[in-house]
Enzyme design. Structure first.
Site, PDB file in Angstrom:
ATOM      1  NE  ARG A  66      -4.038   0.207   0.856  1.00  0.00           N
ATOM      2  CZ  ARG A  66      -5.036   0.968   0.065  1.00  0.00           C
ATOM      3  NH1 ARG A  66      -5.276   0.723  -1.355  1.00  0.00           N
ATOM      4  NH2 ARG A  66      -5.848   1.656   0.414  1.00  0.00           N
ATOM      5  CG  ASP A 232     -13.858   2.806   2.707  1.00  0.00           C
ATOM      6  OD1 ASP A 232     -14.789   2.914   2.597  1.00  0.00           O
ATOM      7  OD2 ASP A 232     -12.895   2.940   1.757  1.00  0.00           O
ATOM      8  CG  ASN A 237     -12.593  -1.105   1.626  1.00  0.00           C
ATOM      9  OD1 ASN A 237     -12.196  -1.256   0.355  1.00  0.00           O
ATOM     10  ND2 ASN A 237     -13.032  -0.020   2.006  1.00  0.00           N
ATOM     11  CG  ASP A 251      -8.748  -0.471   1.563  1.00  0.00           C
ATOM     12  OD1 ASP A 251      -7.536  -0.808   1.286  1.00  0.00           O
ATOM     13  OD2 ASP A 251      -9.576  -0.239   0.278  1.00  0.00           O
ATOM     14  CD  GLU A 253      -7.069   5.528   2.148  1.00  0.00           C
ATOM     15  OE1 GLU A 253      -5.960   5.991   2.289  1.00  0.00           O
ATOM     16  OE2 GLU A 253      -7.616   5.126   1.284  1.00  0.00           O
TER      17      GLU A 253
END
Length: 363
Positions: A66, A232, A237, A251, A253
């Site tokens: 990532r 998220d 995801n 994911d 973030e």
């Protein structure tokens, strides 16, 4: 959605990236090489993903990298904190029974690949597609039986329940937003700041600004307890195995502190975003899948917490999605992929949904 080219996500050269990754790998695993590198077709609009295998010493073979967004690609978010994501994943792996990919290395020096990145183990399985969305015909989730989709739905809601219940919030304080007041207040204020950044020097969105005003009117009297939110929280995801069970939760973030309903509202609305889009194109979609009442009911049974103020939280999710969509659209304008519109709200695919939520006539 069905005919427009996929927006550009990077200006980086994958082959050059692979060569530079091999040079970096040699500092961690002398003699190792990155091979079979591919960029997923569903590569995100934010941080970038590179899938690769390691040829060399050590047990790890299949990996995912990532990488912070390419600054030359008109980034979706103003800041990318890869160390924060890495730390969040390690916390969730240590404190819950969720299937989080094993984190291998964090590299904060941008010298190697042009931006900070981290490497994790790659999970085998399938991910519900975003393009074309899984609500359209022609993908594995749409073709599944009702029983298989129900199993996937139940286990996906369980991911949220276990995350919220199992992570000690005191250990996640590094995820708190700046500012004062409750975590919910700080979260919303950070989104206001994000919107201001998106429209800086560009036409503002009247419907987004009405959405923020409506949030003020619907503000929860008691936001509830603070928990670690995935951020998220959507099935796109999650990697699922052949039994339709979660094999990896990805994911992180957008992870944040706040009430449980932040994640619930996002999971509910992000499915509705795809479902509404599908129906607007004349297709049936998956109307009985991930319904709001089912998600709320499942979550309440798993946690003992009955979701509340969900009109606020689903509107907030739709509003946050609108800001992201506006930034994506302005990036397409930046790269000459679409013309500059006369009406900024025309860039928001779910404008009608957002207007209906503001007016209180969506649900």
């Amino acid at each position: 959605m069905t005919t427009a080219p996929r927006p550009r996500t990077t200006t980086r050269d994958p082959e050059d990236l692979t060569r530079r990754l091999t040079a970096w790998l040699d500092t961690r695993l002398p003699g190792a090489r990155a091979v079979n590198a591919t960029v997923p077709a569903s590569n995100g609009m934010s941080s970038e993903t590179l899938l690769f295998d390691i040829d060399g010493p050590g047990r790890v073979r299949s990996c995912a990298l990532r990488l912070a967004a390419d600054p030359a690609a008109y980034t979706i978010f103003p800041r990318y904190d890869m160390a924060r994501q890495y730390r969040t994943m390690r916390l969730v792996a240590d404190r819950t029974d969720l299937p989080v990919p094993g984190t291998l290395w964090l590299e904060e020096d941008p010298h190697f690949l042009g931006a900070p990145f981290f490497v994790m183990e790659r999970a085998a399985g399938r991910v519900p597609p975003d393009v074309m969305p899984y609500t359209y015909e022609g993908n594995w989730l749409y073709a599944a039986t009702d029983e298989e989709r129900e199993r996937l739905e139940a286990d996906s809601v369980s991911v949220l329940a276990r995350l919220h219940d199992q992570v000690p919030v005191a250990e996640a304080e590094f995820l708190g937003a700046d500012g004062t007041g409750t975590e919910l207040h700080r979260h919303v204020e950070s989104q206001r700041g994000y919107y201001a950044w998106v429209v800086d020097g560009l036409p503002p969105s009247p419907v987004i600004e009405r959405g923020f005003a409506r949030l003020t009117e619907l503000w929860p009297a008691d936001p509830g307890e603070t928990v670690l939110n995935w951020g998220d929280a959507r099935i796109g995801n999650i990697v699922y195995d052949d039994a339709f069970r979660p094999a990896a939760v990805l994911d992180w973030e957008m992870a944040a502190l706040g009430p449980r309903e932040l994640d619930l509202g996002w999971m509910i609305y992000l499915h509705r975003f795809f479902q509404d889009l599908t129906e607007s194109g004349g297709q049936r979609g998956l109307p009985d899948f991930l319904r709001r009442d089912r998600i709320e009911g499942r979550y309440a049974r798993l946690t003992g917490h009955t979701p509340r103020d969900m009109e606020f939280h689903t509107l907030y999710a739709a509003l946050r999605q609108a800001i992201v969509m506006l930034r994506v659209a302005y990036r397409q304008v930046h790269f000459g992929e679409v013309p500059v519109p006369d009406d900024a709200d025309a860039l928001i695919l779910h404008r009608e949904t957002l207007e209906a939520m503001i007016a209180g006539r969506y649900w």
